[in-house]
Design a protein around this motif. Structure first.
Motif, PDB file in Angstrom:
ATOM      1  N   UNK A   1       1.104  -1.419   0.031  1.00  0.00           N
ATOM      2  CA  UNK A   1       0.049   0.226  -0.072  1.00  0.00           C
ATOM      3  C   UNK A   1       0.511   0.985   0.265  1.00  0.00           C
ATOM      4  N   UNK A   2       0.508   2.469  -0.742  1.00  0.00           N
ATOM      5  CA  UNK A   2       0.978   3.337  -0.419  1.00  0.00           C
ATOM      6  C   UNK A   2       1.190   4.407   0.325  1.00  0.00           C
ATOM      7  N   UNK A   3       2.169   5.045   1.167  1.00  0.00           N
ATOM      8  CA  UNK A   3       2.174   5.894   2.293  1.00  0.00           C
ATOM      9  C   UNK A   3       0.922   6.892   1.966  1.00  0.00           C
ATOM     10  N   UNK A   4       0.829   7.280   2.997  1.00  0.00           N
ATOM     11  CA  UNK A   4       0.387   9.247   3.212  1.00  0.00           C
ATOM     12  C   UNK A   4       1.014   9.691   2.909  1.00  0.00           C
ATOM     13  N   UNK A   5       0.257  10.886   2.074  1.00  0.00           N
ATOM     14  CA  UNK A   5       0.902  12.102   1.636  1.00  0.00           C
ATOM     15  C   UNK A   5       1.605  12.558   2.596  1.00  0.00           C
ATOM     16  N   UNK A   6       2.091  13.680   2.675  1.00  0.00           N
ATOM     17  CA  UNK A   6       3.061  14.508   3.829  1.00  0.00           C
ATOM     18  C   UNK A   6       2.184  15.389   4.456  1.00  0.00           C
ATOM     19  N   UNK A   7       1.579  15.175   5.272  1.00  0.00           N
ATOM     20  CA  UNK A   7       0.743  16.162   6.424  1.00  0.00           C
ATOM     21  C   UNK A   7      -0.993  16.019   6.079  1.00  0.00           C
ATOM     22  N   UNK A   8      -0.920  14.659   6.015  1.00  0.00           N
ATOM     23  CA  UNK A   8      -2.524  14.417   6.020  1.00  0.00           C
ATOM     24  C   UNK A   8      -2.585  13.817   7.547  1.00  0.00           C
ATOM     25  N   UNK A   9      -1.843  13.773   8.032  1.00  0.00           N
ATOM     26  CA  UNK A   9      -2.239  13.271   9.704  1.00  0.00           C
ATOM     27  C   UNK A   9      -1.855  13.941  10.589  1.00  0.00           C
ATOM     28  N   UNK A  10      -1.348  15.216  10.196  1.00  0.00           N
ATOM     29  CA  UNK A  10      -0.409  16.456  11.034  1.00  0.00           C
ATOM     30  C   UNK A  10      -1.216  16.491  12.243  1.00  0.00           C
ATOM     31  N   UNK A  11      -2.549  17.258  12.225  1.00  0.00           N
ATOM     32  CA  UNK A  11      -3.480  17.513  12.317  1.00  0.00           C
ATOM     33  C   UNK A  11      -3.435  16.502  13.879  1.00  0.00           C
ATOM     34  N   UNK A  12      -3.943  15.569  13.688  1.00  0.00           N
ATOM     35  CA  UNK A  12      -4.260  14.365  14.513  1.00  0.00           C
ATOM     36  C   UNK A  12      -2.945  13.983  15.491  1.00  0.00           C
ATOM     37  N   UNK A  13      -1.711  14.382  14.592  1.00  0.00           N
ATOM     38  CA  UNK A  13      -0.395  13.977  15.656  1.00  0.00           C
ATOM     39  C   UNK A  13      -0.585  14.979  16.676  1.00  0.00           C
ATOM     40  N   UNK A  14      -0.975  16.544  16.440  1.00  0.00           N
ATOM     41  CA  UNK A  14      -0.971  17.274  17.377  1.00  0.00           C
ATOM     42  C   UNK A  14      -1.842  16.929  18.242  1.00  0.00           C
ATOM     43  N   UNK A  15      -3.425  16.221  18.065  1.00  0.00           N
ATOM     44  CA  UNK A  15      -4.353  16.190  19.419  1.00  0.00           C
ATOM     45  C   UNK A  15      -3.868  15.446  20.072  1.00  0.00           C
ATOM     46  N   UNK A  16      -3.028  14.272  19.604  1.00  0.00           N
ATOM     47  CA  UNK A  16      -2.623  12.736  20.287  1.00  0.00           C
ATOM     48  C   UNK A  16      -1.233  13.403  21.178  1.00  0.00           C
ATOM     49  N   UNK A  17      -0.526  14.522  20.622  1.00  0.00           N
ATOM     50  CA  UNK A  17       0.387  14.794  21.795  1.00  0.00           C
ATOM     51  C   UNK A  17      -0.181  15.490  22.694  1.00  0.00           C
ATOM     52  N   UNK A  18      -1.026  16.696  22.693  1.00  0.00           N
ATOM     53  CA  UNK A  18      -2.082  17.274  23.586  1.00  0.00           C
ATOM     54  C   UNK A  18      -2.188  16.101  24.645  1.00  0.00           C
ATOM     55  N   UNK A  19      -3.208  15.330  24.360  1.00  0.00           N
ATOM     56  CA  UNK A  19      -3.518  14.004  24.560  1.00  0.00           C
ATOM     57  C   UNK A  19      -2.430  13.221  25.480  1.00  0.00           C
TER      58      UNK A  19
END
Length: 72
Positions: free
Chosen positions: A20-38
């Motif tokens: 499977x192809x990897x996700x495009x750059x920047x696709x999951x940036x906001x999810x990462x920011x939310x997870x770091x806050x959590x």
């Protein structure tokens, strides 16, 4: 090598190998920011500091209020 070039190279390799192809750059940036806050909130609770934000809301909804046991 830029992020875009690395992404294109990874996509090419994945297609050649039938993976499977990897996700495009920047696709999951906001999810990462939310997870770091959590994670920060979680570490604060473990360290004994009060919870704030989404973690406090989640804890208040799921856990019933603790009542002192009789005789303690």
């Amino acid at each position: 090598m830029s992020i875009t070039q690395q992404y294109l190279l990874d996509t090419y390799r994945a297609r050649r190998l039938g993976e499977p192809t990897p996700p495009a750059p920047g696709t999951h940036d906001w999810q990462l920011v939310r997870e770091l806050g959590g994670y920060r909130e979680f570490r604060a609770v473990v360290a004994g500091r009060p919870a704030r934000g989404r973690l406090r809301t989640a804890l208040s909804r799921r856990l019933p209020a603790r009542r002192p046991r009789p005789g303690c």
